[in-house]
Motif scaffolding. Structure first.
Motif, PDB file in Angstrom:
ATOM      1  N   ARG A 122       0.832  -1.212   0.000  1.00  0.00           N
ATOM      2  CA  ARG A 122       0.000   0.000   0.000  1.00  0.00           C
ATOM      3  C   ARG A 122       0.863   1.256   0.000  1.00  0.00           C
ATOM      4  N   ARG A 164       0.515   3.833  -3.236  1.00  0.00           N
ATOM      5  CA  ARG A 164       0.080   5.216  -3.018  1.00  0.00           C
ATOM      6  C   ARG A 164       1.184   6.217  -3.380  1.00  0.00           C
ATOM      7  N   VAL A 224      -1.400  -4.204  -4.217  1.00  0.00           N
ATOM      8  CA  VAL A 224      -2.321  -3.079  -4.043  1.00  0.00           C
ATOM      9  C   VAL A 224      -2.285  -2.240  -5.312  1.00  0.00           C
ATOM     10  N   ALA A 229      -3.435   1.337  -6.531  1.00  0.00           N
ATOM     11  CA  ALA A 229      -3.926   2.656  -6.126  1.00  0.00           C
ATOM     12  C   ALA A 229      -4.409   3.380  -7.380  1.00  0.00           C
ATOM     13  N   GLU A 232      -8.858   1.924  -4.054  1.00  0.00           N
ATOM     14  CA  GLU A 232      -7.802   0.929  -3.966  1.00  0.00           C
ATOM     15  C   GLU A 232      -8.369  -0.464  -4.146  1.00  0.00           C
TER      16      GLU A 232
END
Length: 208
Positions: free
Chosen positions: A61, A65, A133, A135, A141
């Motif tokens: 994550r 991001r 993940v 983004a 997400e």
């Protein structure tokens, strides 16, 4: 349908190949971090984020991001590694830098085998873990995880794969490095996570 541009937030060629193969048939164009200037020619130097998460999912994550914010592109990040039971779950989130230098497979494997032998065994139960993940630029997400169990043994076999693959023995007695790409994708931690992510993307893009 217009292709969705997704930045693969890694320069690991092995991971890039697996992701590209997994998402075949989807309306996406995957661009590895190493080729970012093909789509953003004026992009400055993007430093790597600090991966200080306590889990693979937290680190994935952080990376997704960070690269989405740095580039303005949807970013797909992977964090994966090995946990060995007799080592209390190590190397865990430190898998890529277990011996101290990020991405030094030979040193990481040498330390791993030495540490396992120091515990009095040469057949250690282990598991590969993968967290993904994605983004998206709208703030959404998608996340997916996968696990593959096996054993670490001191005899390296096979020339495929990367990382700890030559020492990771699967249920059929072969190492990850002895499997074809198709066989590896079918059973691996990353294969499971990618299949899960692919299904989420099918739903997102309304692809049958």
């Amino acid at each position: 349908m217009e292709e969705k541009l997704i930045l693969i937030a890694t320069s690991n060629a092995g991971k890039v190949r697996e992701m590209e193969r997994a998402f075949e048939g989807l309306p996406v164009r995957l661009v590895p971090l190493s080729r970012i200037r093909e789509i953003l020619p004026d992009a400055g130097e993007i430093e790597e984020p600090v991966e200080d998460g306590a889990t693979f999912l937290e680190n994935a994550r952080i990376k997704a991001r960070y690269y989405m914010e740095q580039t303005g592109l949807a970013a797909l990040a992977d964090d994966s590694g090995l946990s060995v039971e007799v080592l209390g779950g190590a190397p865990g989130v430190y898998s890529a830098r277990y011996a101290g230098v990020h991405g030094d497979d030979a040193a990481n494997n040498a330390k791993l085998i030495a540490d396992i032998r120091a515990r009095g065994t040469e057949n250690a139960a282990a598991a590969y873990h993968c967290a993904l993940v994605l983004a998206l630029t709208a703030g959404e997400e998608l996340a997916a995880e996968g696990v593959c169990t096996g054993f670490i043994r001191p005899e390296a076999r096979g020339t495929e794969g990367f990382g700890y693959d030559p020492y990771f023995y699967c249920a059929d007695g072969r190492t990850m490095a002895e499997l074809t790409r198709e066989e590896k994708h079918a059973i691996s931690h990353r294969g499971a996570a990618l299949n899960n992510m692919k299904e989420q993307l099918r739903t997102l893009f309304q692809v049958k």
